[in-house]
Design a protein around this motif. Structure first.
Motif, mmCIF file in Angstrom:
data_model
loop_
_atom_site.group_PDB
_atom_site.id
_atom_site.type_symbol
_atom_site.label_atom_id
_atom_site.label_comp_id
_atom_site.label_asym_id
_atom_site.label_seq_id
_atom_site.Cartn_x
_atom_site.Cartn_y
_atom_site.Cartn_z
ATOM 1 N N ASP A 299 48.052 39.147 44.115
ATOM 2 C CA ASP A 299 47.475 40.498 44.076
ATOM 3 C C ASP A 299 47.575 41.140 42.694
ATOM 4 O O ASP A 299 47.107 42.266 42.510
ATOM 5 C CB ASP A 299 48.224 41.421 45.066
ATOM 6 N N ILE A 300 48.184 40.464 41.721
ATOM 7 C CA ILE A 300 48.582 41.186 40.508
ATOM 8 C C ILE A 300 47.793 40.815 39.254
ATOM 9 O O ILE A 300 48.285 40.997 38.147
ATOM 10 C CB ILE A 300 50.097 40.992 40.235
ATOM 11 N N ALA A 301 46.557 40.335 39.435
ATOM 12 C CA ALA A 301 45.804 39.929 38.243
ATOM 13 C C ALA A 301 44.440 40.610 38.122
ATOM 14 O O ALA A 301 43.436 39.960 37.853
ATOM 15 C CB ALA A 301 45.651 38.411 38.210
ATOM 16 N N PRO A 302 44.365 41.959 38.292
ATOM 17 C CA PRO A 302 43.058 42.594 38.095
ATOM 18 C C PRO A 302 42.547 42.281 36.694
ATOM 19 O O PRO A 302 43.317 42.268 35.734
ATOM 20 C CB PRO A 302 43.359 44.094 38.269
ATOM 21 N N GLY A 303 41.262 42.014 36.606
ATOM 22 C CA GLY A 303 40.679 41.562 35.332
ATOM 23 C C GLY A 303 40.525 40.051 35.310
ATOM 24 O O GLY A 303 39.734 39.514 34.548
ATOM 25 N N TYR A 304 41.304 39.379 36.149
ATOM 26 C CA TYR A 304 41.257 37.911 36.231
ATOM 27 C C TYR A 304 41.076 37.444 37.682
ATOM 28 O O TYR A 304 41.421 36.320 38.016
ATOM 29 C CB TYR A 304 42.547 37.298 35.657
ATOM 30 N N ASP A 305 40.578 38.317 38.521
ATOM 31 C CA ASP A 305 40.513 37.947 39.941
ATOM 32 C C ASP A 305 39.464 36.885 40.250
ATOM 33 O O ASP A 305 39.491 36.300 41.338
ATOM 34 C CB ASP A 305 40.332 39.187 40.827
ATOM 35 N N HIS A 306 38.565 36.603 39.295
ATOM 36 C CA HIS A 306 37.681 35.446 39.512
ATOM 37 C C HIS A 306 38.536 34.165 39.503
ATOM 38 O O HIS A 306 38.206 33.202 40.185
ATOM 39 C CB HIS A 306 36.580 35.389 38.457
ATOM 40 N N ILE A 307 39.649 34.192 38.746
ATOM 41 C CA ILE A 307 40.526 33.011 38.697
ATOM 42 C C ILE A 307 41.427 32.967 39.937
ATOM 43 O O ILE A 307 41.525 31.924 40.599
ATOM 44 C CB ILE A 307 41.379 33.024 37.403
ATOM 45 N N THR A 308 42.052 34.094 40.291
ATOM 46 C CA THR A 308 42.935 34.080 41.469
ATOM 47 C C THR A 308 42.138 33.679 42.717
ATOM 48 O O THR A 308 42.648 32.987 43.597
ATOM 49 C CB THR A 308 43.605 35.454 41.710
ATOM 50 N N ALA A 309 40.872 34.121 42.756
ATOM 51 C CA ALA A 309 40.044 33.821 43.927
ATOM 52 C C ALA A 309 39.496 32.390 43.892
ATOM 53 O O ALA A 309 39.370 31.750 44.945
ATOM 54 C CB ALA A 309 38.884 34.811 44.008
ATOM 55 N N ALA A 310 39.192 31.885 42.699
ATOM 56 C CA ALA A 310 38.651 30.515 42.613
ATOM 57 C C ALA A 310 39.733 29.486 42.962
ATOM 58 O O ALA A 310 39.431 28.447 43.556
ATOM 59 C CB ALA A 310 38.090 30.252 41.222
ATOM 60 N N ILE A 311 40.982 29.801 42.625
ATOM 61 C CA ILE A 311 42.072 28.893 43.017
ATOM 62 C C ILE A 311 42.101 28.806 44.548
ATOM 63 O O ILE A 311 42.115 27.727 45.141
ATOM 64 C CB ILE A 311 43.428 29.395 42.468
ATOM 65 N N GLY A 312 42.072 29.977 45.187
ATOM 66 C CA GLY A 312 42.081 29.992 46.650
ATOM 67 C C GLY A 312 40.827 29.367 47.235
ATOM 68 O O GLY A 312 40.881 28.653 48.240
#
Ligand code: SF4
Length: 434
Positions: A299-312
């Motif tokens: 939940d802690i990477a606003p600005g990089y959520d395309h990466i946090t979401a692509a991992i998932g």
């Protein structure tokens, strides 16, 4: 007599859309027909969407990605939004969800129906407010149904409707004490409507009427998850799972009526819970294709959520998700601009491709193998042609070109290039470094 793809498949009929999808997926059309007949694959393809180049979503097929676009208060130019659509398709989007929330939404939706070559999805509850020009509490179930019919007539291929929450959910959300309650926009509107009117969820209560409209045009239903977790702490809780059980019941009813159906899923999920989430959905919803938003693994990477979401997304895809909704770097922060859209699409093309390799989709790794061979030959043009984003790859190399004395390598290692050294060593050539 008009048949939906599901009805046709059950009758043993091969539709033109099945032929196109089978060819794209490099599988036999009979194998595809069987998957469609079981509801394990959907081909969202409204009979009024004349410009569509159909795609299939589901088991044994390549993982597809969706891009959310549409007019909003801050971006009201239909032509600019249409350019974003065309650009998104050029970058690899297989589906566009029109989430317009401002202006005359029919104009843009009809442009999509006439010009858009990908699947088009909508969330009719957003448009109910705009189309009927009524505040939420004054909308009736007839208003919601007439909006769905309007979208069906305009050629929308799939609609997200939040049928899985009921009045019981209102109490449940109050008692369970989630950190983020409901983060689904459509889900929050249904919840608010039930709270303000004291009535049952109209999308649940009048589900059979919705099915009749969808069967008439072959609109695929995407059963929205109003209780999708909006943070890691809320993942896989009672609210999410109980809604999923109800969605499983609705899958059966949709299939009985001959309506294609898929399920929407989380959201924010810790990496170690993703596999279980995919397996629970496949069991409860009897193999209905799973369409997930991300999921975001922190939940802690606003600005990089395309990466946090692509991992998932990659992990979800590997364990059975068939359709990934992209997330951009602007997630949780702002309306995405064109650069954000590109970053989000590329992140999700990578996630979907990685999932396809892991799932063993036939020939999914061919391009990777060609890239490896091009790298071994230090053939830069061939490497660009295998790249997901050839322009970016070329621009990076050319902006930091190696010196002329080792121009066959790149500036990362120069004459210490491992590929060059091994090629020369195996050819028994002299290896000059100094
Ligand atoms: S210089 Fe280094 S990074 Fe570049 S191609 Fe050779 S081994 Fe790869």
């Amino acid at each position: 007599m008009f048949y939906t793809q599901l009805q046709a498949a059950r009758q043993g009929l091969i539709t033109p859309q099945m032929k196109v999808v089978a060819e794209k997926e490099q599988m036999s059309v009979e194998a595809l027909r069987e998957l469609v007949a079981k509801g394990h694959v959907v081909i969202p393809c409204n009979k009024n969407h004349t410009s569509i180049n159909p795609e299939g979503i589901g088991k044994a097929l390549r993982t597809k990605i969706n891009v959310n676009l549409g007019t909003s208060k801050d971006c009201m130019d239909y032509q600019v939004e249409m350019e974003k659509v065309n650009q998104a398709i050029a970058w690899g989007a297989e589906s566009i969800m029109d989430l317009s929330t401002h202006g005359d939404t029919a104009i843009f939706r009809r442009m999509l129906g006439k010009e858009c070559t990908t699947m088009v999805g909508t969330v009719p509850i957003y448009d109910s407010v705009i189309h009927h020009q009524k505040d939420l509490a004054f909308l009736t179930h007839e208003d919601f149904l007439s909006t769905i019919r309007l979208h069906a007539e305009d050629g929308v291929d799939f609609i997200t409707i939040h049928c899985g929450i009921t009045r019981k959910t209102i109490q449940q959300i109050k008692e369970v004490g989630r950190k983020l309650n409901i983060v689904s926009r459509g889900g929050s509107l249904v919840f608010a409507w039930m709270s303000m009117t004291g009535k049952e969820n109209p999308f649940y209560e009048y589900f059979d009427d919705i099915l009749d409209i969808c069967a008439e045009y072959d609109v695929t239903i995407s059963l929205g998850d109003a209780c999708r977790p909006g943070c890691l702490a809320d993942a896989t809780d009672i609210c999410q799972i109980e809604e999923l059980i109800r969605l499983g019941e609705l899958v059966r009813r949709a299939r009985q009526r001959g309506v294609q159906v898929m399920i929407e899923g989380p959201g924010h999920v810790p990496l170690n819970q993703i596999q279980a989430n995919m397996e629970i959905e496949q069991t409860l919803c009897e193999g209905a294709p799973f369409y997930v938003l991300g999921p975001l693994v922190t939940d802690i990477a606003p600005g990089y959520d395309h990466i946090t979401a692509a991992i998932g997304g990659a992990v979800a895809g590997m364990h059975g998700a068939s359709f990934l909704c992209y997330v951009t770097p602007a997630e949780h922060l702002a309306l995405p601009n064109v650069d954000d859209v590109k970053e989000g699409i590329m992140a999700f093309k990578i996630a979907a491709h990685a999932a396809d390799i892991a799932k063993g989709i036939p020939r999914a790794r061919d391009r990777d193998d060609r890239m490896a061979e091009a790298r071994q030959r230090l053939d830069w043009e061939a490497q660009y042609s295998c790249a997901m984003d050839p322009e970016k790859a070329r621009a990076i190399r050319e902006s930091r070109a190696p010196g002329s004395e080792h121009s066959e390598t790149c500036s990362m290692c120069g004459k210490f290039c491992a590929v060059r050294s091994i090629n020369k060593a195996l050819a028994e050539d002299y290896i000059d470094i100094i």
